[in-house]
Design an enzyme around this catalytic site. Sequence first.
Site, PDB file in Angstrom:
ATOM      1  N   GLU A 101       0.244  -1.072   0.031  1.00 33.68           N
ATOM      2  CA  GLU A 101      -0.025   0.569  -0.151  1.00 33.68           C
ATOM      3  C   GLU A 101       0.633   1.400  -0.081  1.00 33.68           C
ATOM      4  O   GLU A 101       1.702   1.036   0.181  1.00 33.68           O
ATOM      5  CB  GLU A 101      -1.120   0.073   1.099  1.00 33.68           C
ATOM      6  CG  GLU A 101      -2.541  -0.460   0.942  1.00 33.68           C
ATOM      7  CD  GLU A 101      -3.445   0.770   0.690  1.00 33.68           C
ATOM      8  OE1 GLU A 101      -2.458   1.397  -0.283  1.00 33.68           O
ATOM      9  OE2 GLU A 101      -4.108   0.382   0.843  1.00 33.68           O
ATOM     10  N   ASP A 105      -3.871   5.218   6.505  1.00 37.69           N
ATOM     11  CA  ASP A 105      -4.504   6.777   6.849  1.00 37.69           C
ATOM     12  C   ASP A 105      -5.163   5.878   8.334  1.00 37.69           C
ATOM     13  O   ASP A 105      -5.567   5.783   9.053  1.00 37.69           O
ATOM     14  CB  ASP A 105      -5.391   7.239   6.015  1.00 37.69           C
ATOM     15  CG  ASP A 105      -6.018   9.106   6.479  1.00 37.69           C
ATOM     16  OD1 ASP A 105      -5.228   9.081   7.632  1.00 37.69           O
ATOM     17  OD2 ASP A 105      -6.244   9.389   6.041  1.00 37.69           O
ATOM     18  N   LYS A 133      -0.622   6.334   9.047  1.00 35.17           N
ATOM     19  CA  LYS A 133       0.062   7.761  10.212  1.00 35.17           C
ATOM     20  C   LYS A 133      -0.975   7.005  10.872  1.00 35.17           C
ATOM     21  O   LYS A 133      -2.148   7.004  10.954  1.00 35.17           O
ATOM     22  CB  LYS A 133      -1.408   8.658   9.112  1.00 35.17           C
ATOM     23  CG  LYS A 133      -1.363   9.305   7.977  1.00 35.17           C
ATOM     24  CD  LYS A 133      -1.978  10.045   7.496  1.00 35.17           C
ATOM     25  CE  LYS A 133      -1.680  10.867   6.205  1.00 35.17           C
ATOM     26  NZ  LYS A 133      -2.967  11.998   5.832  1.00 35.17           N
ATOM     27  N   ARG A 167       1.307  11.976  -8.650  1.00 37.32           N
ATOM     28  CA  ARG A 167       1.500  12.093  -8.389  1.00 37.32           C
ATOM     29  C   ARG A 167       2.816  10.969  -8.984  1.00 37.32           C
ATOM     30  O   ARG A 167       3.703   9.853  -8.781  1.00 37.32           O
ATOM     31  CB  ARG A 167       0.950  10.237  -9.154  1.00 37.32           C
ATOM     32  CG  ARG A 167      -0.812   9.758  -8.542  1.00 37.32           C
ATOM     33  CD  ARG A 167      -1.243   8.734  -9.463  1.00 37.32           C
ATOM     34  NE  ARG A 167      -2.410   8.432  -9.574  1.00 37.32           N
ATOM     35  CZ  ARG A 167      -3.195   8.052  -8.577  1.00 37.32           C
ATOM     36  NH1 ARG A 167      -2.656   7.508  -7.308  1.00 37.32           N
ATOM     37  NH2 ARG A 167      -4.692   8.263  -8.313  1.00 37.32           N
TER      38      ARG A 167
HETATM   39  P1  IMP Z   1      -7.423   4.819   4.521  1.00 34.67           P
HETATM   40  O1  IMP Z   1      -8.373   4.109   4.482  1.00 34.67           O
HETATM   41  O2  IMP Z   1      -8.348   5.755   5.167  1.00 34.67           O
HETATM   42  O3  IMP Z   1      -5.969   4.123   5.714  1.00 34.67           O
HETATM   43  O4  IMP Z   1      -7.127   5.414   3.211  1.00 34.67           O
HETATM   44  C1  IMP Z   1      -6.188   5.014   2.481  1.00 34.67           C
HETATM   45  C2  IMP Z   1      -6.112   5.890   1.662  1.00 34.67           C
HETATM   46  O5  IMP Z   1      -6.643   6.956   1.891  1.00 34.67           O
HETATM   47  C3  IMP Z   1      -4.981   5.509   0.643  1.00 34.67           C
HETATM   48  O6  IMP Z   1      -4.945   5.063  -0.192  1.00 34.67           O
HETATM   49  C4  IMP Z   1      -4.947   7.012  -0.266  1.00 34.67           C
HETATM   50  O7  IMP Z   1      -5.336   6.488  -1.090  1.00 34.67           O
HETATM   51  C5  IMP Z   1      -5.475   7.667   0.835  1.00 34.67           C
HETATM   52  N1  IMP Z   1      -4.878   8.610   1.500  1.00 34.67           N
HETATM   53  C6  IMP Z   1      -5.147   8.900   2.558  1.00 34.67           C
HETATM   54  N2  IMP Z   1      -4.372   9.791   3.234  1.00 34.67           N
HETATM   55  C7  IMP Z   1      -3.638  10.312   2.179  1.00 34.67           C
HETATM   56  C8  IMP Z   1      -2.653  11.507   2.255  1.00 34.67           C
HETATM   57  O8  IMP Z   1      -2.410  12.141   2.484  1.00 34.67           O
HETATM   58  N3  IMP Z   1      -2.331  11.565   0.763  1.00 34.67           N
HETATM   59  C9  IMP Z   1      -2.327  10.848  -0.571  1.00 34.67           C
HETATM   60  N4  IMP Z   1      -3.297   9.671  -0.228  1.00 34.67           N
HETATM   61  C10 IMP Z   1      -3.952   9.581   1.395  1.00 34.67           C
HETATM   62 MG    MG Z   2      -5.011   4.054  -2.379  1.00 32.90          MG
END
Ligand code: IMP
Ligand code: MG
Length: 181
Positions: A101, A105, A133, A167
Site C-alpha cells: 500500500e 490513514d 499515519k 503522482r
Molecule cells: P484509509 O482507508 O483511511 O486508511 O485510507 C487509505 C487511502 O486513502 C490511501 O490508500 C490513499 O489512497 C488515501 N490517502 C490517505 N491519506 C493520504 C494522503 O495523505 N495523501 C494521499 N492519499 C491519501
Molecule cells: Mg490508495
Amino acid sequence: MSTMNEDITAVLFTEEQIRARTQELGSRISQEYEGKMPVLIGILKGGFMFMADLIRAIDIPLEVDFMAISSYGSGVTSSGAVKIRKDIDVNIEGRHVIVVEDIIDSGLSIRYIRDYLMRHKPASVKVCALLNKPEAHAKELKIDYVGFNVGNEFVVGYGLDYDGLYRNLPYIGILKESIYT
Ligand code: IMP
Ligand code: MG
C-alpha cells in the site's frame, strides 16, 4: 497553471531517502520469505510506484498481482466504504501474501482488503505500507512493514495523489492546504 513543486510546502522524503528505506524493507522481506514464494499484491493506483521499486529490492522468487479499490468520499478524507474495482487474478489459497500500500490513514481500506483476502484462505497475509499515519487509525491496527510514519498532514508524490494529480513527483511532499481548502 502552476508547476507542481509550487504546490508543495515541504519535502518530507527525498528520492534518496525513499530508495534507501525501500532497500531495507526489501532485504527484510527477502530474509523473512526465503523459500516461501510470496505473492505481492499492489493496491492501485497509489501503490504502483512503491510496488515497482520494492519488488526490485527483493531478491527471492515472488509473484505480483494488483487490486484496485476505490473508497467513497472524495478529497482528502476517506469514508471507509470500499469497493473493489479490479480483483486479484492469482489464486492465493495456501500462499503467503504481502499487500503493498502507499499509505495507511484511518486503516479502513487495509482492514477491508485484508478481510477480503483472508476469505481466499491464504497461508498468511502481511501488509507493507510506504507511509503510515498512526494517529489517524480508527481502531488498533498493526502494520507489518512500514516505510515511514507521518503525521496527519496530506502528502502527495511518489504515487500518491490529490484529485488524480501529483503522482509523478519523484519525492513525497506536503501539499499546501490552499490547494484543497
Ligand atoms: P484509509 O482507508 O483511511 O486508511 O485510507 C487509505 C487511502 O486513502 C490511501 O490508500 C490513499 O489512497 C488515501 N490517502 C490517505 N491519506 C493520504 C494522503 O495523505 N495523501 C494521499 N492519499 C491519501
Ligand atoms: Mg490508495
